[in-house]
Design a protein around this motif. Structure first.
Motif, PDB file in Angstrom:
ATOM      1  N   HIS A   1      -2.315 -62.312  28.589  1.00 12.12           N
ATOM      2  CA  HIS A   1      -3.179 -62.369  27.407  1.00 12.12           C
ATOM      3  C   HIS A   1      -3.188 -60.999  26.743  1.00 12.12           C
ATOM      4  O   HIS A   1      -3.001 -59.997  27.411  1.00 12.12           O
TER       5      HIS A   1
ATOM      6  N   ARG B   1     -13.178 -61.275  29.252  1.00 16.54           N
ATOM      7  CA  ARG B   1     -12.577 -60.487  30.326  1.00 16.54           C
ATOM      8  C   ARG B   1     -12.607 -58.993  29.960  1.00 16.54           C
ATOM      9  O   ARG B   1     -12.923 -58.143  30.778  1.00 16.54           O
TER      10      ARG B   1
ATOM     11  N   THR C   1      -3.922 -59.287  31.790  1.00 10.11           N
ATOM     12  CA  THR C   1      -4.402 -59.025  30.428  1.00 10.11           C
ATOM     13  C   THR C   1      -3.916 -57.658  29.967  1.00 10.11           C
ATOM     14  O   THR C   1      -4.065 -56.675  30.690  1.00 10.11           O
TER      15      THR C   1
ATOM     16  N   ALA D   1      -9.293 -60.489  19.794  1.00 14.14           N
ATOM     17  CA  ALA D   1      -8.513 -61.350  20.695  1.00 14.14           C
ATOM     18  C   ALA D   1      -8.366 -62.733  20.086  1.00 14.14           C
ATOM     19  O   ALA D   1      -9.125 -63.117  19.190  1.00 14.14           O
TER      20      ALA D   1
ATOM     21  N   GLU E   1       2.261 -65.550  25.160  1.00 13.46           N
ATOM     22  CA  GLU E   1       0.861 -65.108  25.226  1.00 13.46           C
ATOM     23  C   GLU E   1      -0.023 -66.329  25.456  1.00 13.46           C
ATOM     24  O   GLU E   1       0.160 -67.378  24.821  1.00 13.46           O
TER      25      GLU E   1
ATOM     26  N   ASP F   1      -2.343 -64.338  36.353  1.00 15.02           N
ATOM     27  CA  ASP F   1      -2.781 -63.960  35.017  1.00 15.02           C
ATOM     28  C   ASP F   1      -2.910 -62.449  34.872  1.00 15.02           C
ATOM     29  O   ASP F   1      -3.314 -61.778  35.819  1.00 15.02           O
TER      30      ASP F   1
ATOM     31  N   ALA G   1      -5.233 -58.293  23.919  1.00  9.28           N
ATOM     32  CA  ALA G   1      -6.438 -57.987  23.133  1.00  9.28           C
ATOM     33  C   ALA G   1      -6.290 -56.594  22.549  1.00  9.28           C
ATOM     34  O   ALA G   1      -5.516 -55.772  23.058  1.00  9.28           O
TER      35      ALA G   1
ATOM     36  N   THR H   1     -12.090 -66.332  25.976  1.00 11.22           N
ATOM     37  CA  THR H   1     -11.960 -66.029  27.409  1.00 11.22           C
ATOM     38  C   THR H   1     -11.328 -64.634  27.606  1.00 11.22           C
ATOM     39  O   THR H   1     -11.722 -63.891  28.495  1.00 11.22           O
ATOM     40  N   THR H   2     -10.363 -64.301  26.748  1.00 11.37           N
ATOM     41  CA  THR H   2      -9.736 -62.973  26.835  1.00 11.37           C
ATOM     42  C   THR H   2     -10.759 -61.897  26.485  1.00 11.37           C
ATOM     43  O   THR H   2     -10.886 -60.882  27.175  1.00 11.37           O
TER      44      THR H   2
END
Ligand SMILES: NC(=O)c1ccc[n+]([C@@H]2O[C@H](COP(=O)([O-])OP(=O)(O)OC[C@H]3O[C@@H](n4cnc5c(N)ncnc54)[C@H](O)[C@@H]3O)[C@@H](O)[C@H]2O)c1
Length: 257
Positions: free
Chosen positions: A151, A186, A118, A178, A146, A116, A153, A182-183
């Motif tokens: 991910h 983070r 971001t 976002a 995505e 993963d 943001a 969860t994004t």
């Protein structure tokens, strides 16, 4: 966290050094080799209070690294902060060329990454730019969708040049746009322990918050100058007038319309 910061200008350098100070491990990336060399030598490419000390300290501690290789930086980190410039074109439109290019490059690096990742956009962009211009490039060049492999943001920067380091550690607010909580969580972990309200919004709302802030600050400057001009013409102390004006947080400096 392990973070790569793309663009070692004002926003990128301050973010990189301050995130190290917060305990994160950071890779700085720029197409300009001289800026990368500055960081590798433990020096600041920009003039900003407290920044040279932070860069020297974290470079010596091995927490701050720099490279021109996007691949190397993406492989070494779990999150990218995009801080490249978005200058105005002669037409007044925004030049998103650097942001588009860097998303293509990050996308290509994500292609062979089996974990993963971001991507956090910090450059100032008109509402809709992240979704319309940047996300499709990340998806096209990574071959991933995505939410399934990476991910995205949008996290606007509110620093002021001159007090940027102090502003980083005492932000007026933190805004993360976002698609998923969860994004956003983070991204908010980057700023754990810092004061100021946290706002989770849609990506376009976060983009427009930055513009609303910039425009409102411009209005304040123009308003202050107009009051100053009038005060001068009638022989009144403008600073005294504005000091009194600003003490009214019920009707003047307030959400009341
Ligand atoms: N400077 C401020 O006070 C401030 C405050 C808030 C937001 N912003 C916004 O943040 C963004 C960055 O602003 P800045 O002042 O730091 O810009 P800057 O012009 O000082 O730095 C941008 C850096 O990005 C690098 N770059 C360009 N393409 C690249 C690529 N493909 N890969 C890696 N690096 C690349 C450039 O070489 C440059 O060093 C802009 O959108 C700006 O509007 C700036």
């Amino acid at each position: 966290m392990r973070i790569s910061v793309f663009g070692l200008g004002y926003v990128g350098c301050v973010s990189a050094a301050c995130l190290c100070e917060s305990g994160h491990e950071v890779w700085g990336i720029d197409v300009d080799e001289s800026k990368v060399k500055f960081l590798l030598d433990g020096k600041s490419p920009i003039v900003e209070t407290e920044l040279p000390e932070l860069i020297a300290k974290h470079r010596a501690a091995g927490r701050l690294n720099a490279t021109t290789s996007i691949d190397k930086a993406v492989k070494a980190t779990d999150m990218a902060l995009v801080c490249v410039g978005t200058p105005s074109l002669p037409s007044g439109a925004l030049n998103t060329e650097y942001a588009r290019r860097v998303c293509e490059q990050i996308g290509a690096a994500l292609k062979n990454l089996n974990r993963d990742f971001t991507v956090v956009i910090r450059s100032t962009l008109l509402p809709g730019t992240t979704r319309r211009e940047l996300l499709p490039r990340l998806e096209q060049f990574s071959g991933k969708a995505e939410g399934a492999g990476f991910h995205i943001a949008y996290n606007p920067e509110f620093l002021r040049e001159g007090t940027a380091v102090a502003d980083f550690f005492a932000p007026p607010k933190t805004v993360v746009g976002a698609e998923r909580e969860t994004t956003a969580k983070r991204v908010s972990d980057l700023y754990a322990g810092l004061p100021g309200a946290f706002h989770l919004t849609r990506i376009e709302e976060a983009e427009l918050v930055k513009y609303a802030d910039n425009v409102f600050h411009a209005i304040k400057v123009v308003f202050g100058n107009e009051v100053g001009a009038i005060a001068k013409s009638v022989g009144v102390d403008s600073h005294r007038v504005m000091d009194v004006f600003c003490t009214d947080t019920k009707l003047n400096l307030s959400p009341t319309i």
